[in-house]
Design an enzyme around this catalytic site. Structure first.
Site, PDB file in Angstrom:
ATOM      1  N   ARG A   1       0.942  -1.155  -0.098  1.00  0.00           N
ATOM      2  CA  ARG A   1      -0.128  -0.073   0.033  1.00  0.00           C
ATOM      3  C   ARG A   1       0.915   1.227  -0.201  1.00  0.00           C
ATOM      4  O   ARG A   1       0.925   2.028   0.888  1.00  0.00           O
ATOM      5  CB  ARG A   1      -0.913  -0.249   1.249  1.00  0.00           C
ATOM      6  CG  ARG A   1      -2.102  -1.160   0.788  1.00  0.00           C
ATOM      7  CD  ARG A   1      -3.234  -1.005   1.900  1.00  0.00           C
ATOM      8  NE  ARG A   1      -4.438  -1.279   1.081  1.00  0.00           N
ATOM      9  CZ  ARG A   1      -5.644  -1.511   1.796  1.00  0.00           C
ATOM     10  NH1 ARG A   1      -5.650  -1.771   3.090  1.00  0.00           N
ATOM     11  NH2 ARG A   1      -6.657  -1.868   1.027  1.00  0.00           N
TER      12      ARG A   1
ATOM     13  N   TYR B   1      -2.673   0.048   9.417  1.00  0.00           N
ATOM     14  CA  TYR B   1      -3.869  -1.128   9.864  1.00  0.00           C
ATOM     15  C   TYR B   1      -3.929  -1.016  11.430  1.00  0.00           C
ATOM     16  O   TYR B   1      -3.209  -0.438  12.128  1.00  0.00           O
ATOM     17  CB  TYR B   1      -3.396  -2.333   9.370  1.00  0.00           C
ATOM     18  CG  TYR B   1      -3.255  -2.684   7.998  1.00  0.00           C
ATOM     19  CD1 TYR B   1      -4.563  -2.670   7.277  1.00  0.00           C
ATOM     20  CD2 TYR B   1      -2.317  -2.539   7.325  1.00  0.00           C
ATOM     21  CE1 TYR B   1      -4.595  -3.163   5.910  1.00  0.00           C
ATOM     22  CE2 TYR B   1      -2.272  -2.955   6.033  1.00  0.00           C
ATOM     23  CZ  TYR B   1      -3.300  -3.130   5.378  1.00  0.00           C
ATOM     24  OH  TYR B   1      -3.576  -3.303   3.919  1.00  0.00           O
TER      25      TYR B   1
ATOM     26  N   SER C   1      -8.508  -2.049  -2.277  1.00  0.00           N
ATOM     27  CA  SER C   1      -9.247  -1.087  -2.022  1.00  0.00           C
ATOM     28  C   SER C   1     -10.476  -1.004  -3.307  1.00  0.00           C
ATOM     29  O   SER C   1     -11.789  -0.490  -2.722  1.00  0.00           O
ATOM     30  CB  SER C   1      -8.414   0.206  -2.363  1.00  0.00           C
ATOM     31  OG  SER C   1      -7.650   0.442  -1.051  1.00  0.00           O
TER      32      SER C   1
ATOM     33  N   GLN D   1      -1.045   2.617  -5.723  1.00  0.00           N
ATOM     34  CA  GLN D   1      -2.558   2.985  -5.427  1.00  0.00           C
ATOM     35  C   GLN D   1      -3.405   2.349  -6.511  1.00  0.00           C
ATOM     36  O   GLN D   1      -4.435   1.995  -6.144  1.00  0.00           O
ATOM     37  CB  GLN D   1      -2.635   4.364  -5.012  1.00  0.00           C
ATOM     38  CG  GLN D   1      -2.712   4.567  -3.379  1.00  0.00           C
ATOM     39  CD  GLN D   1      -2.979   6.164  -3.130  1.00  0.00           C
ATOM     40  OE1 GLN D   1      -3.289   7.218  -4.045  1.00  0.00           O
ATOM     41  NE2 GLN D   1      -2.839   6.388  -2.040  1.00  0.00           N
TER      42      GLN D   1
ATOM     43  N   ASP E   1      -4.284  -1.399  -6.303  1.00  0.00           N
ATOM     44  CA  ASP E   1      -4.818  -1.674  -5.057  1.00  0.00           C
ATOM     45  C   ASP E   1      -6.257  -2.542  -5.009  1.00  0.00           C
ATOM     46  O   ASP E   1      -7.106  -1.817  -5.089  1.00  0.00           O
ATOM     47  CB  ASP E   1      -4.795  -0.687  -4.096  1.00  0.00           C
ATOM     48  CG  ASP E   1      -4.971  -1.076  -2.579  1.00  0.00           C
ATOM     49  OD1 ASP E   1      -5.613  -2.268  -2.497  1.00  0.00           O
ATOM     50  OD2 ASP E   1      -4.868  -0.257  -1.620  1.00  0.00           O
TER      51      ASP E   1
HETATM   52  P1  NAD Z   1      -9.078  -3.411   7.033  1.00  0.00           P
HETATM   53  O1  NAD Z   1      -9.985  -3.852   6.029  1.00  0.00           O
HETATM   54  O2  NAD Z   1      -7.842  -4.222   7.386  1.00  0.00           O
HETATM   55  O3  NAD Z   1      -9.803  -3.231   8.459  1.00  0.00           O
HETATM   56  C1  NAD Z   1     -11.126  -2.511   8.191  1.00  0.00           C
HETATM   57  C2  NAD Z   1     -11.279  -1.475   9.512  1.00  0.00           C
HETATM   58  O4  NAD Z   1     -11.543  -2.225  10.741  1.00  0.00           O
HETATM   59  C3  NAD Z   1      -9.872  -0.698   9.756  1.00  0.00           C
HETATM   60  O5  NAD Z   1     -10.182   0.799   9.652  1.00  0.00           O
HETATM   61  C4  NAD Z   1      -9.644  -1.087  11.086  1.00  0.00           C
HETATM   62  O6  NAD Z   1      -8.871  -0.033  11.942  1.00  0.00           O
HETATM   63  C5  NAD Z   1     -10.913  -1.280  11.727  1.00  0.00           C
HETATM   64  N1  NAD Z   1     -11.035  -2.193  13.093  1.00  0.00           N
HETATM   65  C6  NAD Z   1      -9.786  -3.203  13.208  1.00  0.00           C
HETATM   66  N2  NAD Z   1     -10.133  -3.774  14.332  1.00  0.00           N
HETATM   67  C7  NAD Z   1     -11.248  -3.226  14.913  1.00  0.00           C
HETATM   68  C8  NAD Z   1     -12.055  -3.284  16.074  1.00  0.00           C
HETATM   69  N3  NAD Z   1     -11.453  -4.058  17.226  1.00  0.00           N
HETATM   70  N4  NAD Z   1     -12.804  -2.376  16.444  1.00  0.00           N
HETATM   71  C9  NAD Z   1     -13.130  -1.436  15.370  1.00  0.00           C
HETATM   72  N5  NAD Z   1     -12.621  -1.186  14.113  1.00  0.00           N
HETATM   73  C10 NAD Z   1     -11.694  -2.326  14.141  1.00  0.00           C
HETATM   74  O7  NAD Z   1      -8.610  -1.705   6.581  1.00  0.00           O
HETATM   75  P2  NAD Z   1      -8.635  -1.257   5.219  1.00  0.00           P
HETATM   76  O8  NAD Z   1      -9.963  -0.884   4.612  1.00  0.00           O
HETATM   77  O9  NAD Z   1      -7.782  -2.200   4.236  1.00  0.00           O
HETATM   78  O10 NAD Z   1      -7.754   0.053   5.627  1.00  0.00           O
HETATM   79  C11 NAD Z   1      -6.810   0.218   6.304  1.00  0.00           C
HETATM   80  C12 NAD Z   1      -6.028   1.382   6.233  1.00  0.00           C
HETATM   81  O11 NAD Z   1      -5.218   1.230   5.018  1.00  0.00           O
HETATM   82  C13 NAD Z   1      -6.574   2.666   6.391  1.00  0.00           C
HETATM   83  O12 NAD Z   1      -5.853   3.570   6.980  1.00  0.00           O
HETATM   84  C14 NAD Z   1      -6.722   3.037   4.738  1.00  0.00           C
HETATM   85  O13 NAD Z   1      -6.908   4.450   4.634  1.00  0.00           O
HETATM   86  C15 NAD Z   1      -5.342   2.708   4.542  1.00  0.00           C
HETATM   87  N6  NAD Z   1      -5.426   2.434   2.914  1.00  0.00           N
HETATM   88  C16 NAD Z   1      -4.092   2.792   2.434  1.00  0.00           C
HETATM   89  C17 NAD Z   1      -3.858   2.693   1.099  1.00  0.00           C
HETATM   90  C18 NAD Z   1      -2.898   3.284   0.360  1.00  0.00           C
HETATM   91  O14 NAD Z   1      -1.936   3.943   0.860  1.00  0.00           O
HETATM   92  N7  NAD Z   1      -2.481   2.967  -1.032  1.00  0.00           N
HETATM   93  C19 NAD Z   1      -4.782   2.064   0.375  1.00  0.00           C
HETATM   94  C20 NAD Z   1      -5.942   1.492   1.041  1.00  0.00           C
HETATM   95  C21 NAD Z   1      -6.143   1.900   2.351  1.00  0.00           C
END
Ligand code: NAD
Length: 378
Positions: free
Chosen positions: A122, A230, A133, A127, A130
């Site tokens: 990531r 994460y 996403s 991006q 991805d």
């Molecule tokens: P994910 O699918 O791993 O998890 C979904 C959400 O569940 C996350 O926001 C996590 O904090 C939350 N979670 C975990 N345990 C929890 C709990 N006990 N109670 C409540 N919530 C809980 O997450 P994702 O959608 O893959 O995104 C993770 C991060 O990656 C985010 O910060 C997102 O902005 C970032 N991201 C970055 C890029 C990039 O830079 N290319 C791309 C996509 C996402």
């Protein structure tokens, strides 16, 4: 010339790995794209549209695969499909590398370079590649649409001569990519939306989408995000405080969408049986973490459980239920990835095996499983 094969997915998977748009761009890069007839049908990409974009429509999978340099898939191909490719060909798809080790080893033993798109680092440069996403965003949207359809009441507040219809209350648990889209979708439908997460960065994101943020904001919360963005697994003490907060909040909610995940672990359990029993009959829970064990005590993958009038659904391929968009975006992810592997001048494959994107996604090469996360312990 680089030959790219695309074959139809198996029955349960409506998506496909190319679109007319990406065929056009791959053809412009000098590639020959061979698509099995009917492969795009469930995404409404007709053979004629793919042909018009420059693809060769093959009458069978074997014809599409024969001697190809690259195979693009949504899900894991079979070893037979790979055997028909050029020796050492590239296979890119959502390969679920941490599941079914024996199956993965069988694929690796073909000698192909297996690239798992869900392992894409990531980083900013990647991006556009991805897949987690692009697919999670659609899943978050569809979760709310499905919940609204199941819910026997309206979503927005309506003031009519016959009386007022109250707005539905929607609670989103886990505010990553899927959760953010779920909030936006529920807001567009006119619901009153609240959301929770353990990462402090989400507080502002939730507020900016017009939803109310609810969380246990203690010292542990402040440290809950890893360097990679994460969530960390939370302590038993935090989980207890979080459960108390959720229990108090959830009983007034009509629809709950759960999306909470922690990389490499089972999904955290956030909703107990007792919490479900505290909800009103007719309430709906859509659990997007079903594939990883679910965020509720009662979730069953790809089943609907009705517990004392509350519906709990655990769909495992919601993006696949919006196949036109899911295939279009997935195909674009693959195109962006392939652009880094093809030399534009020579129109040949030129792979930098030291590139972070290649190293991050490469699961197997020359008959061996090479990804660091898949090496067996000492
Ligand atoms: P994910 O699918 O791993 O998890 C979904 C959400 O569940 C996350 O926001 C996590 O904090 C939350 N979670 C975990 N345990 C929890 C709990 N006990 N109670 C409540 N919530 C809980 O997450 P994702 O959608 O893959 O995104 C993770 C991060 O990656 C985010 O910060 C997102 O902005 C970032 N991201 C970055 C890029 C990039 O830079 N290319 C791309 C996509 C996402």
């Amino acid at each position: 010339m680089v030959t790219i094969a695309v074959t139809a997915e198996r029955d349960g998977e409506p998506r496909v790995a190319v679109s007319p748009e990406t065929v056009k761009k791959l053809t412009a890069l000098g590639c020959l794209v061979r698509v099995e007839a009917g492969a795009g049908a469930r995404s409404h990409f007709a053979d004629d549209a793919l042909k018009a974009a420059g693809a060769t429509v093959a009458t069978s999978a074997a014809e599409a695969l024969s001697g190809a340099d690259i195979l693009l898939k949504v899900r894991r191909p079979s070893p037979d499909e790979i055997a028909a490719l050029k020796p050492g060909a590239i296979v890119a798809g959502i390969l679920a590398p941490h599941d079914d080790r024996a199956g993965l080893e069988a694929l690796a033993s073909t000698g192909a370079s297996l690239m798992a798109m869900e392992l894409m680092p990531r980083i900013t440069r990647a991006q556009s590649m991805d897949v987690l996403s692009s697919q999670a965003n659609l899943a978050g949207y569809k979760a709310v649409i499905d919940a609204a359809a199941k819910f026997g009441q309206a979503m927005p507040m309506m003031m009519t001569a016959a009386g007022t219809v109250p707005a539905a209350k929607v609670f989103i648990m886990g505010v990553g990519v899927a959760g953010l889209q779920a909030i936006a979708t529920a807001r567009r439908l006119g619901a009153i939306v609240s959301a929770t997460d353990v990462r402090p960065a989400t507080k502002e994101q939730v507020a900016s989408l017009g939803a109310k943020f609810i969380a246990v904001e203690d010292e542990e919360f402040k440290q809950a995000q890893t360097a990679a963005g994460y969530a960390k697994p939370m302590s038993a003490e935090y989980q207890k405080k979080q459960a108390e907060l959720v229990a108090a909040h959830i009983k007034a909610q009509d629809i709950v969408i759960t999306t909470a995940l922690i990389p490499g672990r089972p999904a955290p359990k956030l909703i107990s049986r007792a919490m479900i029993e505290s909800m009103k009959p007719g309430s709906v829970i859509v659990d997007l973490a079903a594939e990883r064990g679910g965020n509720t005590d009662l979730t069953k993958p790809d089943e609907e459980v009705n517990h004392k009038g509350v519906s709990i659904v655990g769909p495992t391929n919601l993006a696949g239920e919006v196949p036109v968009n899911a295939s279009s975006l997935y195909a674009k992810n693959l195109l962006a990835f392939l652009e880094t592997l093809i030399d534009k001048k020579d129109k040949t494959l030129k792979i930098d095996w030291d590139d972070e994107i290649v190293k991050g996604t490469l699961v197997a090469k020359d008959g061996k499983i090479v990804h660091p996360s898949l090496q067996k312990g000492p």
